[in-house]
Scaffold this motif. Structure first.
Motif: not given
Length: 124
Positions: A37, A39, A45-47, A95, A97, A107-109, A111, A114
């Protein structure tokens, strides 16, 4: 517990390349899908990209398709992000993850672990 450490960031001119690495320790991540990801300052923060545990499938954000490649070496417990044809808009903290369970790859959530991130700056 899994610790992730990114490296390979830096300053590069537009059109240049960088290779980011994400080294895992504490536990093998060979069974975990992994993702990258990013940011940018003032943004969410984006994929960027993800890869399945075997490395057999990869997923990319539309904005990086054709320029960025994710790969992994399970023997080294390491994931890579090869970035080519970099643009100023790629400037961000990147980042790594690891994902233990289900959920969407982008989707960040989804993972669970980090890294601290590595700065990539692309000058025009």
């Amino acid at each position: 517990q899994v610790q992730l450490v990114e490296s390979g960031g830096g300053l590069v001119q537009a059109g240049g390349s960088l290779r980011l690495s994400c080294a895992a320790s504490g536990r093998t991540v060979s069974n975990y899908p992994m993702g990258w990801f990013r940011q940018a300052a003032g943004k969410e923060r984006e994929f960027v990209a993800a890869i399945t545990s075997s490395g057999g499938s990869t997923y990319y954000a539309d904005s990086v398709k054709g320029r960025i490649t994710i790969s992994r070496d399970n023997a080294k417990n390491t994931v890579y992000l090869q970035m080519n044809s970099l643009k100023p808009e790629d400037t961000a903290v990147y980042y790594c993850a690891a994902k233990r369970y289900g959920g969407l790859f982008n989707t960040r959530t989804s993972y669970d672990y980090w890294g601290q991130g590595t700065q990539v700056t692309v000058s025009s």
